[in-house]
Design a protein around this motif. Structure first.
Motif, short mmCIF file in Angstrom:
data_model
loop_
_atom_site.label_atom_id
_atom_site.label_comp_id
_atom_site.label_asym_id
_atom_site.label_seq_id
_atom_site.Cartn_x
_atom_site.Cartn_y
_atom_site.Cartn_z
N SER A 57 13.61 55.23 -12.84
CA SER A 57 15.00 54.67 -13.56
C SER A 57 16.09 54.38 -12.09
N THR A 58 17.33 53.88 -13.30
CA THR A 58 18.34 53.65 -12.25
C THR A 58 19.07 53.59 -12.88
N LEU A 59 20.54 54.13 -11.78
CA LEU A 59 21.88 54.63 -12.24
C LEU A 59 22.46 53.46 -12.51
N CYS A 60 23.53 53.26 -13.34
CA CYS A 60 24.18 51.97 -13.65
C CYS A 60 25.68 52.71 -13.94
N VAL A 61 26.47 51.84 -12.66
CA VAL A 61 28.61 52.71 -13.19
C VAL A 61 29.01 50.63 -13.13
N LEU A 62 30.26 51.15 -13.45
CA LEU A 62 30.35 50.03 -13.48
C LEU A 62 31.60 50.04 -11.83
N ARG A 63 32.44 50.97 -11.15
CA ARG A 63 32.52 50.76 -9.87
C ARG A 63 32.04 51.91 -9.25
N PRO A 64 32.32 51.80 -7.70
CA PRO A 64 32.08 53.03 -6.92
C PRO A 64 32.97 54.25 -7.73
N ASP A 65 34.25 53.97 -7.70
CA ASP A 65 35.06 55.40 -7.74
C ASP A 65 34.47 56.33 -9.01
N ARG A 66 33.31 55.49 -10.32
CA ARG A 66 32.86 56.64 -11.02
C ARG A 66 32.57 57.53 -10.44
N LEU A 67 31.81 57.03 -9.09
CA LEU A 67 30.51 57.89 -8.46
C LEU A 67 31.31 59.00 -7.86
N ALA A 68 32.00 58.48 -6.91
CA ALA A 68 32.32 59.33 -5.88
C ALA A 68 33.94 58.79 -5.33
N ARG A 69 34.82 59.39 -5.19
CA ARG A 69 36.32 59.50 -4.68
C ARG A 69 36.53 58.42 -3.33
N ASN A 70 35.38 58.48 -2.37
CA ASN A 70 35.52 57.77 -0.92
C ASN A 70 33.55 57.03 -0.52
N THR A 71 33.67 56.02 0.45
CA THR A 71 32.72 56.05 1.06
C THR A 71 31.33 57.37 1.35
N LYS A 72 32.05 58.15 2.00
CA LYS A 72 30.80 59.71 2.54
C LYS A 72 30.57 59.69 1.30
N MET A 73 31.41 60.03 -0.09
CA MET A 73 30.88 60.62 -1.40
C MET A 73 29.36 59.93 -0.95
N LEU A 74 29.80 58.90 -1.79
CA LEU A 74 29.15 58.12 -2.58
C LEU A 74 27.77 57.48 -1.79
N LEU A 75 28.05 57.54 -0.39
CA LEU A 75 26.36 58.18 -0.07
C LEU A 75 26.00 58.26 0.25
N GLU A 76 26.68 60.19 0.41
CA GLU A 76 25.38 61.07 -0.27
C GLU A 76 25.91 61.84 -1.89
N VAL A 77 25.82 60.52 -2.47
CA VAL A 77 24.85 60.45 -3.71
C VAL A 77 23.59 59.19 -3.37
N VAL A 78 24.42 58.34 -3.57
CA VAL A 78 22.93 57.19 -3.03
C VAL A 78 22.33 58.11 -2.29
N GLU A 79 22.23 58.95 -1.44
CA GLU A 79 21.06 59.94 -0.38
C GLU A 79 20.00 60.60 -1.63
N LYS A 80 20.91 60.88 -2.48
CA LYS A 80 20.79 61.92 -3.63
C LYS A 80 19.61 60.83 -4.67
N LEU A 81 20.08 59.98 -5.31
CA LEU A 81 19.37 58.67 -5.39
C LEU A 81 17.93 58.59 -5.25
N GLU A 82 17.94 57.97 -3.61
CA GLU A 82 17.07 57.78 -3.19
C GLU A 82 16.09 58.79 -2.54
N GLU A 83 16.15 59.74 -2.59
CA GLU A 83 15.07 61.25 -2.52
C GLU A 83 14.60 61.31 -4.05
N LYS A 84 15.39 60.77 -5.04
CA LYS A 84 14.27 61.08 -6.19
C LYS A 84 13.51 59.48 -6.77
N SER A 85 14.04 58.35 -5.65
CA SER A 85 13.35 56.98 -5.86
C SER A 85 14.54 56.79 -7.15
#
Length: 193
Positions: A57-85
């Motif tokens: 499946s795919t997670l869709c957001v308008l802007r990166p700040d909707r997922l995370a406050r900074n790049t480090k947090m965003l990459l942590e979310v991306v890592e969680k997504l990658e773990e689950k394909s």
């Protein structure tokens, strides 16, 4: 191909999700999840959503700040997504990890973020070195004054119990013993009290 789930977040109830919802619907998501929570909060429904999403499946957001406050947090979310394909689409940046270019852009972001962290560590290390050269002391400040240490050493030479000396002068036992050893001070009366 799995479901495309839109995620929109607002920080407090004074804001509205209408604009985000409209844009996500225009993008063509299958479902929209909304929540009201601060961007720095670790307790987001987003994390539950990621756990519940199916592989492919795919997670869709308008802007990166909707997922995370900074790049480090965003990459942590991306890592969680990658773990689950699970793929990620960030509409405002044109990032879509279902494409090779989208994956490349996220890889570059991860590399830049790691580089920034490494550079910060180097700057901090160099700053500490420089400060030490100038005589700056690091670590917790002692709870005693130099006069207290002098008094403690005098009391020690007068054969007062070390527990009493530490209590009245606020000089820790270990510090007292270390300073006594450094200065070669011993008790006048060898009997330990």
């Amino acid at each position: 191909m799995g479901k495309v789930i839109g995620y929109c977040r607002i920080s407090d109830r004074s804001q509205k999700t209408d604009s985000q919802v409209d844009q996500l619907q225009a993008y063509g998501v299958d479902e929209i999840i909304t929540e009201t929570v601060s961007g720095v909060s670790a307790d987001k429904r987003l994390y539950e959503l990621i756990e519940q999403m199916e592989e492919g499946s795919t997670l869709c957001v308008l802007r990166p700040d909707r997922l995370a406050r900074n790049t480090k947090m965003l990459l942590e979310v991306v890592e969680k997504l990658e773990e689950k394909s699970i793929d990620l689409v960030i509409v405002s940046l044109g990032i879509d990890t279902r494409t090779p270019v989208g994956k490349l852009v996220l890889t570059i972001m991860a590399g830049v973020s790691q580089w920034e962290r490494d550079e910060l560590k180097i700057k901090q290390k160099n700053g500490v070195k420089s400060a030490k050269k100038r005589g700056v002391k690091f670590g917790p400040k002692p709870q005693f004054e130099e006069e207290g240490l002098q008094w403690a050493m005098q009391l020690y030479q007068e054969n007062h119990p070390v527990s009493y000396i530490s209590k009245v002068t606020k000089v820790p036992r270990a510090t007292l013993y270390r300073r006594l050893k450094e200065r070669g001070i011993t008790r006048q009366n060898k009997q330990q009290i």
